[in-house]
Design a protein around this motif. Structure first.
Motif, short mmCIF file in Angstrom:
data_model
loop_
_atom_site.label_atom_id
_atom_site.label_comp_id
_atom_site.label_asym_id
_atom_site.label_seq_id
_atom_site.Cartn_x
_atom_site.Cartn_y
_atom_site.Cartn_z
N VAL A 131 10.39 -2.96 -18.11
CA VAL A 131 11.24 -3.93 -18.45
C VAL A 131 10.73 -5.27 -18.38
N LEU A 132 10.11 -5.30 -17.13
CA LEU A 132 9.77 -6.71 -16.58
C LEU A 132 8.69 -7.08 -17.54
N VAL A 133 7.62 -6.13 -17.80
CA VAL A 133 6.46 -6.32 -18.76
C VAL A 133 6.93 -6.51 -20.04
N ALA A 134 8.02 -6.07 -20.44
CA ALA A 134 8.32 -6.24 -21.80
C ALA A 134 9.04 -7.49 -21.94
N GLN A 135 9.82 -7.93 -21.11
CA GLN A 135 10.35 -9.47 -21.03
C GLN A 135 9.55 -10.49 -21.31
N GLU A 136 8.21 -10.08 -20.56
CA GLU A 136 7.14 -10.95 -20.66
C GLU A 136 6.39 -10.83 -22.15
N ARG A 137 6.24 -9.67 -22.82
CA ARG A 137 5.88 -9.31 -24.11
C ARG A 137 6.78 -10.17 -25.08
N ALA A 138 7.97 -9.92 -24.98
CA ALA A 138 9.02 -10.80 -25.79
C ALA A 138 8.64 -12.30 -25.88
N LYS A 139 8.69 -12.75 -24.47
CA LYS A 139 8.45 -14.21 -24.36
C LYS A 139 7.37 -14.65 -25.16
N ALA A 177 4.66 -14.89 -40.63
CA ALA A 177 5.41 -13.75 -40.85
C ALA A 177 4.98 -12.47 -40.06
N ASN A 178 3.68 -12.27 -39.70
CA ASN A 178 3.27 -11.19 -38.82
C ASN A 178 3.74 -11.62 -37.53
N GLU A 182 6.30 -9.12 -35.04
CA GLU A 182 5.82 -8.69 -33.78
C GLU A 182 7.04 -9.19 -32.59
N TRP A 183 7.46 -10.24 -32.82
CA TRP A 183 8.61 -10.80 -32.19
C TRP A 183 9.86 -9.93 -32.07
N ALA A 184 10.28 -9.58 -33.35
CA ALA A 184 11.27 -8.40 -33.41
C ALA A 184 11.10 -7.23 -32.92
N GLU A 185 9.84 -6.82 -33.13
CA GLU A 185 9.40 -5.33 -32.34
C GLU A 185 9.38 -5.48 -30.98
N ARG A 373 -5.23 -15.93 -32.00
CA ARG A 373 -5.24 -14.52 -32.08
C ARG A 373 -5.92 -13.94 -30.91
N SER A 374 -7.06 -14.39 -30.45
CA SER A 374 -7.70 -13.86 -29.32
C SER A 374 -6.82 -13.99 -28.05
N LEU A 375 -6.38 -15.25 -27.79
CA LEU A 375 -5.40 -15.45 -26.84
C LEU A 375 -4.44 -14.40 -26.57
N LEU A 376 -3.66 -14.25 -27.67
CA LEU A 376 -2.63 -13.46 -27.61
C LEU A 376 -2.88 -11.90 -27.50
N GLN A 377 -4.05 -11.55 -28.10
CA GLN A 377 -4.43 -10.11 -27.84
C GLN A 377 -4.94 -10.13 -26.29
N ALA A 378 -5.49 -11.04 -25.74
CA ALA A 378 -5.90 -11.01 -23.96
C ALA A 378 -4.44 -11.10 -23.39
N ARG A 379 -3.38 -11.64 -23.78
CA ARG A 379 -2.09 -11.78 -22.82
C ARG A 379 -1.77 -10.19 -23.11
N THR A 380 -1.69 -9.85 -24.11
CA THR A 380 -0.99 -8.52 -24.56
C THR A 380 -1.74 -7.52 -23.98
N ARG A 381 -2.95 -7.55 -23.88
CA ARG A 381 -3.76 -6.51 -23.06
C ARG A 381 -3.33 -6.47 -21.73
N TYR A 382 -3.43 -7.68 -21.12
CA TYR A 382 -3.04 -7.94 -19.75
C TYR A 382 -1.80 -7.17 -19.46
N LEU A 383 -0.94 -7.51 -20.18
CA LEU A 383 0.64 -6.89 -20.15
C LEU A 383 0.48 -5.44 -20.30
N ASN A 384 -0.18 -4.75 -21.14
CA ASN A 384 -0.23 -3.59 -21.11
C ASN A 384 -0.96 -2.74 -20.02
#
Length: 402
Positions: A131-139, A177-178, A182-185, A373-384
């Motif tokens: 949940v904590l990581v999902a919160q960061e993903r949503a933010k 739109a994308n 992604e925010w909704a997901e 996009r590169s920054l967001l991908q890096a942050r998403t990979r970090y959270l995962n």
């Protein structure tokens, strides 16, 4: 043109439908305390421990004597009445074997309760950090959607001013739109994980608005060689060992049944025709000519041997799971360090440079989008990767009973 970026926490608070004064946070300590006191699995295991206490008490009881009466002839003058008390005497150590088996079952139930607590604790920790990581993903997704919306607005103004191509505006709208999708997901995934954590705590729905903890804290566990030394204290291995002892105690019970029990009879006889009272003494014992309980002894012996084999299977399985979890934690920890020290700072610098160049008219919008996009991908990979590290640490705790 300067961009206004809100902090993740403030953005989430402004977007939350729950008023700030009504929001409640859940810490890991509170989550563990609630789960250990309200989780149905722990409650069920506790009831089993209480049930085995009753079984032990019953095993300690002595067998009841029997009162029997025999009347010969129904005429008052010639009737003979015999009254005896039959006292069963257990031979072959039946009572001792029965008590030992009940005590082994009670110890097994206590070990299973400890195992359930360890599993619930591991599930709570894993669900909490999910949940904590999902919160960061949503933010992060919300921030990305906000950036995409502002970028679309900025590109639209540049197109009107004749400083950008309409193609860039179309690309910006597609990216916006994308980002919204992604925010909704991300919000949907967060909601699912919140309900999963709530059910682990014993609630049917989340009673919290968010969890509070350090999403950047890296879980640390001993190296694999040290973890192997802790494996023998694993609740699952303790359960397997106690089950083997209980099966051995059941073998002793079946062997004790091969010895027939003795029944003593004591009483008196009244002969109405002579007016005399006579003492009656006797005993009875089965003759084990055919049934010596040999089939039950064989069955119990084989099941005891099976319990030993299952214990060895459990030890090997846990060793494999422990090695897998330890390796996974080592790999994810190394990946997290690389992401923290190199990937994320470089991606952040590239995005900031592209944004400043775009504002100054040195770069096109496509360069900004690629950097973003590169920054967001890096942050998403970090959270995962962070979520995987916490899951591996929780698996280690479950196996070793930490």
């Amino acid at each position: 043109m300067r961009k206004l970026l809100l902090p993740f926490g403030l953005a989430a608070a402004l977007l939350s439908p729950v008023p700030l004064w009504a929001q409640t946070t859940l810490t890991l300590e509170r989550a563990l305390d609630q789960a250990l006191s309200r989780n149905p699995a722990i409650a069920a295991a506790t009831k089993e421990v209480e049930a085995t206490e009753g079984a032990t008490r019953q095993a300690r009881t002595w067998r009841n004597p029997e009162l029997s009466t025999t009347v010969e002839d129904v005429r008052n003058n010639t009737r003979t009445t015999t009254v005896t008390v039959d006292v069963p005497i257990e031979l072959g150590g039946k009572r001792t074997a029965r008590i030992t088996a009940a005590e082994r079952a009670a110890s097994l139930a206590s070990a299973e309760l400890d195992n359930v607590r360890a599993e619930v604790r591991a599930r709570v920790i894993a669900a909490f950090f999910d949940v904590l990581v999902a919160q960061e993903r949503a933010k992060l997704a919300g921030s990305s959607a906000g950036i995409a919306a502002r970028a679309t607005d900025a590109v639209g103004k540049r197109v009107i001013a004749g400083k950008a191509s309409p193609v860039e505006e179309t690309r910006a709208k597609v990216d916006q739109a994308n980002a919204q999708l992604e925010w909704a997901e991300a919000k949907s995934e967060l909601q699912t994980l919140r309900f999963s954590l709530a059910t682990t705590l014993g609630d049917s729905a989340p009673a919290f608005d968010e969890v509070q903890g350090d999403a950047n804290a890296l879980p640390g566990r001993p190296m694999f060689a040290e973890l192997v030394s802790l494996l023998e204290s694993s609740p699952m291995l303790i359960i397997g060992s106690l089950e083997a002892e209980r099966r051995k105690a059941l073998v002793d019970i079946e062997r004790s049944k091969a010895v027939p029990d003795l029944t003593l009879s004591m009483g008196g006889k009244r002969d109405a025709s002579t007016g005399r009272n006579q003492a009656v003494l006797g005993f009875s014992i089965p003759l084990p000519f055919f049934d010596r309980n040999q089939g039950a002894i064989l069955e119990a012996s084989r099941r005891a041997e099976k319990a030993k084999d299952e214990l060895q299977m459990t030890r090997l399985r846990l060793l494999g799971e422990l090695q897998e979890a330890s390796n996974r934690l080592t790999v994810t920890s190394a990946s997290l360090k690389t992401l923290q020290d190199t990937v994320l700072p470089s991606a952040q610098e590239a995005y900031e440079a592209a944004s400043k160049g775009f504002d100054a008219g040195k770069f096109g919008f496509l360069e900004v989008i690629d950097a973003q996009r590169s920054l967001l991908q890096a942050r998403t990979r970090y959270l995962n990767t962070l979520a995987g590290a916490h899951q591996a640490a929780a698996a280690i705790d479950r196996i070793t009973g930490r």
